[in-house]
Design a protein around this motif. Structure first.
Motif, mmCIF file in Angstrom:
data_model
loop_
_atom_site.group_PDB
_atom_site.id
_atom_site.type_symbol
_atom_site.label_atom_id
_atom_site.label_comp_id
_atom_site.label_asym_id
_atom_site.label_seq_id
_atom_site.Cartn_x
_atom_site.Cartn_y
_atom_site.Cartn_z
ATOM 1 N N GLN A 128 8.691 -3.281 2.650
ATOM 2 C CA GLN A 128 7.441 -4.353 2.722
ATOM 3 C C GLN A 128 6.752 -5.081 3.068
ATOM 4 O OE1 GLN A 128 7.601 -4.131 -1.277
ATOM 5 N NE2 GLN A 128 7.984 -2.258 -0.401
ATOM 6 N N VAL A 129 7.317 -5.643 4.679
ATOM 7 C CA VAL A 129 7.409 -6.963 5.325
ATOM 8 C C VAL A 129 6.044 -5.720 5.792
ATOM 9 C CG1 VAL A 129 7.480 -7.521 7.921
ATOM 10 C CG2 VAL A 129 8.843 -7.989 5.943
ATOM 11 N N ASP A 130 5.522 -4.795 6.747
ATOM 12 C CA ASP A 130 5.076 -3.457 7.209
ATOM 13 C C ASP A 130 3.805 -3.557 6.369
ATOM 14 O OD1 ASP A 130 6.656 -3.273 9.376
ATOM 15 O OD2 ASP A 130 7.583 -1.516 9.379
ATOM 16 N N GLN A 189 -0.956 -10.650 -6.133
ATOM 17 C CA GLN A 189 -0.653 -10.126 -4.203
ATOM 18 C C GLN A 189 0.902 -9.142 -5.683
ATOM 19 O OE1 GLN A 189 -2.530 -10.188 -2.067
ATOM 20 N NE2 GLN A 189 -3.905 -10.948 -3.068
ATOM 21 N N THR A 190 0.929 -8.627 -4.140
ATOM 22 C CA THR A 190 2.642 -8.155 -4.525
ATOM 23 C C THR A 190 3.587 -8.949 -4.326
ATOM 24 O OG1 THR A 190 1.047 -6.119 -3.972
ATOM 25 C CG2 THR A 190 3.994 -6.037 -4.049
ATOM 26 N N VAL A 191 4.797 -8.855 -5.148
ATOM 27 C CA VAL A 191 6.090 -9.740 -4.850
ATOM 28 C C VAL A 191 6.498 -8.962 -4.735
ATOM 29 C CG1 VAL A 191 7.571 -11.404 -5.188
ATOM 30 C CG2 VAL A 191 4.496 -11.600 -5.504
ATOM 31 N N ALA A 219 1.345 -0.855 0.198
ATOM 32 C CA ALA A 219 -0.204 -0.503 0.331
ATOM 33 C C ALA A 219 0.854 0.962 0.267
ATOM 34 C CB ALA A 219 -0.682 -0.211 1.318
ATOM 35 N N GLY A 220 2.070 0.751 -1.068
ATOM 36 C CA GLY A 220 2.789 2.683 -1.030
ATOM 37 C C GLY A 220 3.199 2.642 0.298
ATOM 38 N N LEU A 221 3.971 2.090 1.197
ATOM 39 C CA LEU A 221 5.577 2.209 1.939
ATOM 40 C C LEU A 221 6.239 1.825 1.400
ATOM 41 C CD1 LEU A 221 3.514 0.653 4.892
ATOM 42 C CD2 LEU A 221 3.042 2.948 4.430
ATOM 43 N N LEU A 222 6.880 2.854 0.831
ATOM 44 C CA LEU A 222 7.801 2.863 0.775
ATOM 45 C C LEU A 222 9.452 3.801 1.125
ATOM 46 C CD1 LEU A 222 6.428 2.706 -3.580
ATOM 47 C CD2 LEU A 222 7.620 0.545 -2.352
ATOM 48 N N ALA A 223 10.473 3.598 0.267
ATOM 49 C CA ALA A 223 11.439 4.664 1.150
ATOM 50 C C ALA A 223 11.392 5.766 0.462
ATOM 51 C CB ALA A 223 13.032 3.421 1.350
#
Length: 415
Positions: free
Chosen positions: A100-102, A49-51, A12-16
């Protein structure tokens, strides 16, 4: 290992901040390679699903190819692909992994900039039921068994053997004599150490080859060009052969030689990038070993996918694997380009899956069990070290496991 499929959730867009991110929606195509299969078995259908794939940089031809193969493989299973780059910073990669885990991603496959970040990613994966596959880098004598079942597979090209075969071919091209330059990669990295050992062993067998100089090329063209220019300045123009630890290093060496007006020096690299192949076609580079970067990415992903979809950890001897590649010269460069590079996608990604095809899965490349004592022979074992119990107990099955991999390899077979 619990079955994680029901718990997979989209990112959901939690990107560094500052990280390069590529996403692609899954498509619909046949299972003959390239795109998502219209007849994809339900057992491996990711259903959007996201990978995530984490790797060093897209400013590198090898990782551009890795990214391409990774995306194709994920989309073949109806997955949503996310790529993140760390530009050589292990701390950035660990942060990206945690994010990504979060965000709920349950399948993550990586190459690390050096071994230092692997253990922390493995720890995070094991604590969060994430299926984690790692390619290339590892701390010597460390293994997936040290971190738990979620560190599914450590996979590496057989760097020592590949480098040995490549440098022997170079020495033969030099006529078995002359002045030789070795430009390495990043000191301390796993493939760099093993390739250097292979070069040293080959030098012992060619007493008329003189190692003029060895300098780090840092896996890139600029550093290797500067290193080669310095060698030319110190040692003169009497150079008869150059071994580049990867393709970009080889091209950097070529650039420095060209600028110095030195021609017709056989040069080898290791990666199998499209630009290097074109230089082989032109006669500017003698040869390059390809570790098949697109295949390596897709294979790494499929190992993690199978573990997540089945809820089962791979058999002990299948948790550490070596793979093969192709040495490319003018003799086979056209065939290589027509088959493996760029828009060509020869792989049936879904067929790689044991879950999708329990009876006739196909790795589509040489795969064999990684022998830990051979892999890490150059590094003394830590005090009190013992090989992992699961691994040691399974060693009597090593020949049978290797035979199984070989028997299943049908597509793109090279004999």
């Amino acid at each position: 290992m619990r079955n994680n499929y029901s718990r997979l959730t989209a990112t959901a867009g939690l990107l560094a901040a500052g990280a390069l991110v590529l996403t692609a929606c899954s498509g619909t195509a046949s299972s003959d390679g390239g795109g998502a299969a219209s007849d994809l078995p339900e057992s491996v259908d990711l259903k959007g699903q996201t990978v995530a794939s984490l790797f060093t940089s897209l400013n590198n031809d090898y990782y551009s190819s890795w990214d391409q193969g990774a995306q194709r493989a994920v989309e073949a299973f109806n997955g949503e692909y996310v790529a993140m780059t760390n530009e050589g910073d292990p701390a950035t990669q660990i942060s990206q992994f945690q994010q990504q885990v979060d965000a709920g991603v349950k399948i993550i496959f990586v190459t690390a900039p050096d071994p230092s970040s692997v253990g922390e990613m493995a720890r995070i994966a094991n604590e969060n039921d994430v299926c984690f596959a790692n390619t290339w880098e590892s701390v010597p004598w460390e293994s997936p068994f040290d971190f738990g079942d979620q560190y599914v597979t450590y996979h590496s090209n057989h760097s020592y053997q590949a480098a040995y075969d490549t440098v022997v071919s170079l020495f033969d091209e030099m006529g078995g004599e002359g002045n030789f330059v070795h430009l390495t990669g990043h000191p301390g990295s796993t493939p760099d150490t093993q390739r250097t050992l292979a070069v040293d062993d080959a030098l012992k067998e060619y007493p008329d080859i003189t190692l003029v100089d060895r300098q780090p090329g840092e896996w890139n063209r600029d550093d290797s060009r500067n290193a080669m220019a310095g060698i030319i300045s110190r040692s003169g123009k009497d150079i008869d052969g150059v071994f580049g630890q990867n393709d970009d290093v080889a091209i950097g060496a070529l650039n420095a030689l060209t600028e110095a007006g030195i021609e017709d020096v056989p040069i080898t690299g290791m990666d199998g990038n499209e630009g290097t192949m074109e230089l082989i076609q032109a006669g500017d580079i003698y040869g390059a070993y390809s570790s098949l970067p697109q295949w390596s990415a897709g294979f790494s992903f499929v190992q993690a996918l199978d573990a997540c979809m089945s809820g089962e950890t791979p058999a002990p001897l299948n948790r550490q694997l070596w793979s093969g590649g192709i040495f490319v010269t003018a003799d086979n460069v056209d065939e290589y380009l027509d088959t493996y590079v760029g828009d060509n996608d020869p792989y049936d990604w879904v067929k790689m899956s044991r879950v999708a095809y329990p009876d006739d899965w196909d790795p589509q490349n040489k795969v064999e069990v990684l022998n830990m004592e051979e892999m890490w022979s150059w590094e003394p074992q830590p005090a009190g070290y013992e090989l992992p119990e699961e691994y040691s107990a399974a060693l009597p099955e090593l020949d049978a496991t290797n035979a199984e991999w070989d028997e299943h390899w049908k597509l793109l077979r090279r004999d």
